[in-house]
Motif scaffolding. Structure first.
Motif, PDB file in Angstrom:
ATOM      1  N   PRO A 156      -7.422  45.949  17.230  1.00 11.27           N
ATOM      2  CA  PRO A 156      -7.536  47.328  15.799  1.00 11.27           C
ATOM      3  C   PRO A 156      -7.617  48.501  16.411  1.00 11.27           C
ATOM      4  N   GLY A 157      -6.888  48.767  16.214  1.00  8.27           N
ATOM      5  CA  GLY A 157      -6.328  50.161  16.757  1.00  8.27           C
ATOM      6  C   GLY A 157      -5.030  50.116  16.714  1.00  8.27           C
ATOM      7  N   GLU A 158      -4.631  49.373  17.838  1.00  9.16           N
ATOM      8  CA  GLU A 158      -3.318  48.883  18.663  1.00  9.16           C
ATOM      9  C   GLU A 158      -2.500  47.969  18.055  1.00  9.16           C
ATOM     10  N   ALA A 191       8.564  43.069   7.353  1.00 13.55           N
ATOM     11  CA  ALA A 191       7.790  43.616   7.626  1.00 13.55           C
ATOM     12  C   ALA A 191       6.891  44.624   7.279  1.00 13.55           C
ATOM     13  N   LEU A 192       7.664  45.584   6.722  1.00 14.67           N
ATOM     14  CA  LEU A 192       6.373  46.650   5.728  1.00 14.67           C
ATOM     15  C   LEU A 192       5.918  45.120   3.988  1.00 14.67           C
ATOM     16  N   ALA A 193       7.079  44.437   3.347  1.00 16.16           N
ATOM     17  CA  ALA A 193       5.846  42.953   2.794  1.00 16.16           C
ATOM     18  C   ALA A 193       4.623  42.960   3.042  1.00 16.16           C
ATOM     19  N   ALA A 194       4.861  42.545   4.388  1.00 14.18           N
ATOM     20  CA  ALA A 194       3.987  41.513   5.101  1.00 14.18           C
ATOM     21  C   ALA A 194       3.019  42.611   5.389  1.00 14.18           C
ATOM     22  N   LEU A 195       2.725  43.530   5.868  1.00 12.00           N
ATOM     23  CA  LEU A 195       1.988  44.846   5.439  1.00 12.00           C
ATOM     24  C   LEU A 195       0.888  45.162   4.543  1.00 12.00           C
ATOM     25  N   GLU A 255       8.828  45.430  12.873  1.00 15.13           N
ATOM     26  CA  GLU A 255       6.988  45.519  12.664  1.00 15.13           C
ATOM     27  C   GLU A 255       6.322  46.822  13.300  1.00 15.13           C
ATOM     28  N   ARG A 256       7.395  47.077  14.362  1.00 20.55           N
ATOM     29  CA  ARG A 256       6.228  48.063  14.924  1.00 20.55           C
ATOM     30  C   ARG A 256       7.093  49.572  14.244  1.00 20.55           C
ATOM     31  N   LEU A 257       7.671  49.385  13.842  1.00 16.42           N
ATOM     32  CA  LEU A 257       8.517  50.722  12.672  1.00 16.42           C
ATOM     33  C   LEU A 257       6.972  50.779  11.547  1.00 16.42           C
ATOM     34  N   ALA A 258       7.272  49.396  10.624  1.00 11.49           N
ATOM     35  CA  ALA A 258       6.446  49.651   9.508  1.00 11.49           C
ATOM     36  C   ALA A 258       4.775  50.057   9.697  1.00 11.49           C
ATOM     37  N   LEU A 259       4.282  49.678  11.060  1.00 15.54           N
ATOM     38  CA  LEU A 259       2.813  50.017  11.653  1.00 15.54           C
ATOM     39  C   LEU A 259       3.137  51.376  11.900  1.00 15.54           C
ATOM     40  N   ARG A 260       4.073  52.126  11.801  1.00  9.89           N
ATOM     41  CA  ARG A 260       4.201  53.633  12.455  1.00  9.89           C
ATOM     42  C   ARG A 260       4.074  54.337  11.161  1.00  9.89           C
ATOM     43  N   ILE A 261       4.870  53.943  10.074  1.00  8.89           N
ATOM     44  CA  ILE A 261       4.753  54.025   8.756  1.00  8.89           C
ATOM     45  C   ILE A 261       3.224  53.754   8.554  1.00  8.89           C
ATOM     46  N   ALA A 262       2.299  53.112   8.843  1.00  9.57           N
ATOM     47  CA  ALA A 262       2.201  52.798   7.470  1.00  9.57           C
ATOM     48  C   ALA A 262       0.413  53.575   8.404  1.00  9.57           C
ATOM     49  N   GLN A 263       0.803  53.835   9.304  1.00  5.20           N
ATOM     50  CA  GLN A 263      -0.798  54.229  10.077  1.00  5.20           C
ATOM     51  C   GLN A 263      -0.196  56.223   9.830  1.00  5.20           C
ATOM     52  N   LEU A 273      -3.739  51.228  13.049  1.00  6.32           N
ATOM     53  CA  LEU A 273      -4.143  50.269  12.483  1.00  6.32           C
ATOM     54  C   LEU A 273      -3.581  49.069  13.204  1.00  6.32           C
ATOM     55  N   SER A 274      -4.637  48.224  12.196  1.00  2.32           N
ATOM     56  CA  SER A 274      -4.316  46.633  12.445  1.00  2.32           C
ATOM     57  C   SER A 274      -3.323  45.795  12.178  1.00  2.32           C
ATOM     58  N   PRO A 275      -1.942  45.311  12.863  1.00  2.00           N
ATOM     59  CA  PRO A 275      -0.905  44.597  12.396  1.00  2.00           C
ATOM     60  C   PRO A 275      -1.211  43.321  10.871  1.00  2.00           C
ATOM     61  N   ALA A 276      -3.034  42.849  11.484  1.00  2.00           N
ATOM     62  CA  ALA A 276      -3.237  42.086  10.326  1.00  2.00           C
ATOM     63  C   ALA A 276      -3.405  42.053   9.070  1.00  2.00           C
TER      64      ALA A 276
END
Length: 409
Positions: A180-182, A235-239, A398-406, A191-194
């Motif tokens: 979490p957080g990485e 990846a965005l849908a998965a988040l 996935e990395r871009l989706a996480l960056r967006i979510a953050q 944010l956690s990707p899970a």
């Protein structure tokens, strides 16, 4: 690295099952402990002995084995992540509908661990409405998906449904198990990707090329395959995001759990994007043709002996990225793409200012990026430039989706 992580590898029936031996080897090399469950179908393609030899663990295959030392509930509680590879259409259907008639499906129904599936099947089976509905249901429940890819099958046949390659599945495993957080691909992410941090958000994604007709036979196009844009939508849908994917003509499969709007031309793509608004996020990954023929010929242009080649008057296409960046219903975060062949970061920086978007994802397409499986990108923002390493396109997404979510958090 996956030190001290426990992976439960579920192998179902597909001729691609031979690849899981290499996947198990990669997981062990990354310091994971791997336990394997083999379905009856999977045992038609790989042996218990081969899996046991690579994992170093007993292979489980019988729900009712009297000599079983570990029951299905204990197996369900054991792992940090369940990886289903290959995931057959039959097993995906069981997962979607909560069936539990063998060891694998019982574990999948009982586990509380996150689940990653790597589908593999005939293209017709992958594209069947039942499979698409099953995948959408699984994604909505938080199941992660890697692949399938596009390529030759065993039949012989070609199309979507090919099992993702072991290194790509490994990258998805590492992302799913990031603390979490990485994120393993995004140092500093919070944010956690899970999780599903984009739940309640609407994301608009464009992907693929546009085809600008010259006459009823010919057209102008870019070389985009749509692999990167489609991976981003998935990846965005998965988040947790509700995703509208506006796609030009591509051969890659639709990502599960997204709404796909198919278009041909730049003008159609712009109209579809505006119709999809409002949105919280816009990721403009499509390779839109900058120009079109000013006057499309009603009939096929014919080559005449001795005559010069026809002169084509060109007209500018609408600028979709600039339009959305300045739209009355502008999304909160607008991300553009810059496919460059020289001075990549400089041109991308100038493009971000010129278009008015928040970020530009820039890459060098002078090699085999378009149509390829890997990408190395630079993220250009008002704060500066992030240089990302070369990764599988799914990992970039996935990395871009996480960056967006953050950022939206």
């Amino acid at each position: 690295m996956l030190t001290d992580r426990r992976i439960l590898l579920v192998v179902s029936g597909s001729i691609a099952a031979y690849k899981v031996l290499d996947l198990a080897r990669l997981l062990r090399k990354a310091s994971a402990t791997v336990h394997a469950v083999l379905t009856a179908g999977g045992a038609r393609f790989v042996t218990r002995e081969a899996l046991a030899g690579i994992t170093g663990q007993r292979v489980h295959d019988d729900l009712w084995a009297a000599e079983a030392e570990i029951g299905h509930i204990r197996l369900a509680r054991l792992p940090d992540l369940v990886v289903v590879a290959p995931a057959s259409a039959d097993l995906l259907a069981k997962m979607a509908h909560g069936l539990a008639d063998d060891l694998a499906s019982t574990i999948l129904l009982a586990t509380r661990a996150p689940v990653l599936v790597a589908p593999a099947m005939n293209p017709a089976m992958w594209e069947h409405p039942a499979t698409r509905a099953n995948m959408a249901a699984l994604v909505a429940r938080g199941v992660r998906v890697v692949g399938p890819g596009l390529g030759a099958m065993a039949e012989p046949e070609s199309g979507p449904g090919r099992l993702a390659e072991p290194p790509e599945i490994l990258a998805a495993v590492e992302a799913a198990l990031a603390p979490p957080g990485e994120s393993p691909h995004a140092p500093g992410a919070t944010l956690s990707p899970a999780g599903r941090p984009l739940a309640g958000r609407h994301a608009l994604v464009t992907s693929g090329p546009t085809h600008e007709p010259i006459d009823p036979v010919r057209y102008i196009a870019n070389r985009s395959s749509g692999k990167q844009g489609h991976a981003i939508a998935g990846a965005l849908a998965a988040l947790g995001a509700r995703v509208t994917l506006v796609s030009g003509p591509v051969a890659v499969p639709d990502p599960p759990g997204v709404t796909v709007v198919r278009v041909e031309t730049a003008r159609e793509m712009l109209a579809a994007c505006e119709a999809a608004l409002p949105a919280d996020i816009a990721v403009m990954a499509a390779a839109v043709a900058d120009w079109r023929v000013a006057r499309e010929a009603a009939q096929k242009l014919k080559k005449q002996p001795g005559a010069a080649a026809p002169s084509l008057e060109m007209a500018l296409n609408p600028d979709i990225l600039a339009t959305l960046s300045r739209h009355a219903q502008r999304p909160g975060l607008v991300v553009g793409f810059a496919a460059e062949t020289e001075r990549v970061v400089q041109h991308a920086t100038e493009k971000r200012l010129r278009k008015g978007c928040d970020w530009i994802v820039a890459n060098d397409v002078s090699g085999g990026v378009m149509g390829g499986e890997r990408n190395a990108v630079h993220i250009v923002t008002a704060e500066g430039v992030e240089d990302w390493p070369e990764l599988p396109k799914a990992a970039v997404a996935e990395r871009l989706a996480l960056r967006i979510a953050q950022t939206l958090a």
